[in-house]
Write a protein that holds these residues in place. Sequence first.
Motif, PDB file in Angstrom:
ATOM      1  N   ALA A   1       0.822  -1.219   0.000  1.00 27.89           N
ATOM      2  CA  ALA A   1       0.000   0.000   0.000  1.00 27.89           C
ATOM      3  C   ALA A   1       0.851   1.263   0.000  1.00 27.89           C
ATOM      4  N   GLY A   2       2.083   1.167   0.443  1.00 29.25           N
ATOM      5  CA  GLY A   2       2.982   2.307   0.386  1.00 29.25           C
ATOM      6  C   GLY A   2       3.469   2.601  -1.020  1.00 29.25           C
ATOM      7  N   VAL A   3       3.466   1.600  -1.870  1.00 22.17           N
ATOM      8  CA  VAL A   3       3.872   1.749  -3.268  1.00 22.17           C
ATOM      9  C   VAL A   3       2.646   2.011  -4.139  1.00 22.17           C
ATOM     10  N   TYR A   4       1.653   1.150  -4.014  1.00 21.64           N
ATOM     11  CA  TYR A   4       0.444   1.241  -4.833  1.00 21.64           C
ATOM     12  C   TYR A   4      -0.590   2.081  -4.081  1.00 21.64           C
ATOM     13  N   THR A   5      -0.359   3.381  -4.083  1.00 20.28           N
ATOM     14  CA  THR A   5      -1.211   4.318  -3.348  1.00 20.28           C
ATOM     15  C   THR A   5      -2.582   4.434  -4.008  1.00 20.28           C
ATOM     16  N   PRO A   6      -3.582   4.946  -3.282  1.00 21.30           N
ATOM     17  CA  PRO A   6      -4.905   5.137  -3.885  1.00 21.30           C
ATOM     18  C   PRO A   6      -4.866   6.020  -5.139  1.00 21.30           C
ATOM     19  N   ASP A   7      -4.043   7.073  -5.126  1.00 19.15           N
ATOM     20  CA  ASP A   7      -3.938   7.931  -6.314  1.00 19.15           C
ATOM     21  C   ASP A   7      -3.379   7.161  -7.502  1.00 19.15           C
ATOM     22  N   LEU A   8      -2.342   6.384  -7.255  1.00 21.46           N
ATOM     23  CA  LEU A   8      -1.734   5.604  -8.320  1.00 21.46           C
ATOM     24  C   LEU A   8      -2.712   4.562  -8.862  1.00 21.46           C
ATOM     25  N   MET A   9      -3.402   3.873  -7.967  1.00 20.23           N
ATOM     26  CA  MET A   9      -4.369   2.864  -8.412  1.00 20.23           C
ATOM     27  C   MET A   9      -5.564   3.506  -9.113  1.00 20.23           C
ATOM     28  N   GLY A  10      -5.920   4.728  -8.694  1.00 19.83           N
ATOM     29  CA  GLY A  10      -6.981   5.453  -9.398  1.00 19.83           C
ATOM     30  C   GLY A  10      -6.590   5.734 -10.836  1.00 19.83           C
ATOM     31  N   ALA A  11      -5.328   6.102 -11.046  1.00 21.50           N
ATOM     32  CA  ALA A  11      -4.838   6.346 -12.410  1.00 21.50           C
ATOM     33  C   ALA A  11      -4.888   5.059 -13.235  1.00 21.50           C
ATOM     34  N   ALA A  12      -4.489   3.945 -12.637  1.00 18.57           N
ATOM     35  CA  ALA A  12      -4.551   2.668 -13.347  1.00 18.57           C
ATOM     36  C   ALA A  12      -5.998   2.294 -13.649  1.00 18.57           C
ATOM     37  N   GLY A  13      -6.877   2.536 -12.695  1.00 22.92           N
ATOM     38  CA  GLY A  13      -8.293   2.219 -12.888  1.00 22.92           C
ATOM     39  C   GLY A  13      -8.941   3.037 -13.996  1.00 22.92           C
ATOM     40  N   ARG A  14      -8.520   4.287 -14.134  1.00 22.65           N
ATOM     41  CA  ARG A  14      -9.091   5.136 -15.196  1.00 22.65           C
ATOM     42  C   ARG A  14      -8.623   4.717 -16.581  1.00 22.65           C
ATOM     43  N   ASN A  15      -7.426   4.148 -16.653  1.00 23.40           N
ATOM     44  CA  ASN A  15      -6.818   3.902 -17.958  1.00 23.40           C
ATOM     45  C   ASN A  15      -6.538   2.429 -18.269  1.00 23.40           C
ATOM     46  N   TRP A  16      -7.051   1.492 -17.487  1.00 25.79           N
ATOM     47  CA  TRP A  16      -6.662   0.103 -17.663  1.00 25.79           C
ATOM     48  C   TRP A  16      -7.021  -0.442 -19.049  1.00 25.79           C
ATOM     49  N   GLN A  17      -7.996   0.166 -19.722  1.00 24.72           N
ATOM     50  CA  GLN A  17      -8.373  -0.323 -21.045  1.00 24.72           C
ATOM     51  C   GLN A  17      -7.262  -0.114 -22.076  1.00 24.72           C
ATOM     52  N   GLU A  18      -6.253   0.706 -21.745  1.00 28.83           N
ATOM     53  CA  GLU A  18      -5.105   0.909 -22.633  1.00 28.83           C
ATOM     54  C   GLU A  18      -4.002  -0.129 -22.415  1.00 28.83           C
ATOM     55  N   HIS A  19      -4.157  -0.961 -21.407  1.00 29.52           N
ATOM     56  CA  HIS A  19      -3.118  -1.944 -21.082  1.00 29.52           C
ATOM     57  C   HIS A  19      -3.218  -3.120 -22.050  1.00 29.52           C
ATOM     58  N   PRO A  20      -2.161  -3.389 -22.811  1.00 33.98           N
ATOM     59  CA  PRO A  20      -2.258  -4.428 -23.844  1.00 33.98           C
ATOM     60  C   PRO A  20      -2.489  -5.837 -23.308  1.00 33.98           C
ATOM     61  N   VAL A  21      -1.962  -6.158 -22.136  1.00 40.18           N
ATOM     62  CA  VAL A  21      -2.158  -7.501 -21.585  1.00 40.18           C
ATOM     63  C   VAL A  21      -3.545  -7.626 -20.961  1.00 40.18           C
ATOM     64  N   MET A  22      -3.959  -6.619 -20.205  1.00 39.92           N
ATOM     65  CA  MET A  22      -5.270  -6.682 -19.542  1.00 39.92           C
ATOM     66  C   MET A  22      -6.407  -6.794 -20.553  1.00 39.92           C
ATOM     67  N   THR A  23      -6.362  -6.016 -21.608  1.00 39.97           N
ATOM     68  CA  THR A  23      -7.456  -6.056 -22.582  1.00 39.97           C
ATOM     69  C   THR A  23      -7.500  -7.396 -23.290  1.00 39.97           C
ATOM     70  N   SER A  24      -6.354  -7.984 -23.586  1.00 42.33           N
ATOM     71  CA  SER A  24      -6.375  -9.304 -24.221  1.00 42.33           C
ATOM     72  C   SER A  24      -6.860 -10.372 -23.244  1.00 42.33           C
ATOM     73  N   ASP A  25      -6.572 -10.187 -21.940  1.00 39.29           N
ATOM     74  CA  ASP A  25      -7.014 -11.153 -20.930  1.00 39.29           C
ATOM     75  C   ASP A  25      -8.525 -11.183 -20.769  1.00 39.29           C
ATOM     76  N   LEU A  26      -9.203 -10.111 -21.095  1.00 41.89           N
ATOM     77  CA  LEU A  26     -10.658 -10.117 -20.984  1.00 41.89           C
ATOM     78  C   LEU A  26     -11.307 -10.870 -22.133  1.00 41.89           C
ATOM     79  N   ILE A  27     -10.602 -10.987 -23.249  1.00 46.10           N
ATOM     80  CA  ILE A  27     -11.139 -11.662 -24.435  1.00 46.10           C
ATOM     81  C   ILE A  27     -10.984 -13.168 -24.324  1.00 46.10           C
ATOM     82  N   GLU A  28      -9.813 -13.608 -23.864  1.00 44.68           N
ATOM     83  CA  GLU A  28      -9.557 -15.039 -23.730  1.00 44.68           C
ATOM     84  C   GLU A  28      -8.578 -15.286 -22.585  1.00 44.68           C
ATOM     85  N   ALA A  29      -8.565 -16.511 -22.126  1.00 47.13           N
ATOM     86  CA  ALA A  29      -7.659 -16.865 -21.038  1.00 47.13           C
ATOM     87  C   ALA A  29      -6.216 -16.716 -21.502  1.00 47.13           C
ATOM     88  N   GLY A  30      -5.414 -16.012 -20.697  1.00 54.35           N
ATOM     89  CA  GLY A  30      -4.000 -15.845 -21.019  1.00 54.35           C
ATOM     90  C   GLY A  30      -3.228 -17.090 -20.630  1.00 54.35           C
TER      91      GLY A  30
END
Length: 166
Positions: free
Chosen positions: A65-94
């Motif tokens: 939690a000292g590294v992955y702060t709420p602000d940092l995770m908020g930024a990831a949450g807003r933009n996760w659809q741009e993550h190439p691995v995450m978006t492919s993982d939603l389509i099929e099992a990695g």
Amino acid sequence: MGTPLLQIVDVRAALAFVADLAECGDSDQLTVLIGTLAALIGAENALVSGCRAWAPGLSVEAGDAGVYTPDLMGAAGRNWQEHPVMTSDLIEAGEGARRVSDFVGPREWRRREIFNDFYRPLRARHELSPQLAWDPAGSSCCIALHRSGRDFGEREVALLGLVAPH
């Protein structure tokens, strides 16, 4: 190129991690174990996260939690659809451990908002992640290991691939 040979010490450490993981009883223990996995792989930080195609944001299951702060995770949450691995993982099992660099080149990666809002402040240019769970309805859970220096190599990919199915 074939799978690199892992040293017996690597295999023993991976099996010890899997045994400890099997005994894990709560999120505090999981956070400690994820830190152990990061050290085993040679990552600077690691977290367990989940995402769902139908819901905004990410859920953090374990991580410092000292590294992955709420602000940092908020930024990831807003933009996760741009993550190439995450978006492919939603389509099929990695399958296995995947590097971001397996999906997108460094220039394109650094131009994305998710890189500038999450990875740059984290000082993590590289990520290696195996998918832990997948649902055809569009949800995924993964471990993400982060590093600032060189990209993850074939040894680290093979080692994490050994651990990931467990």
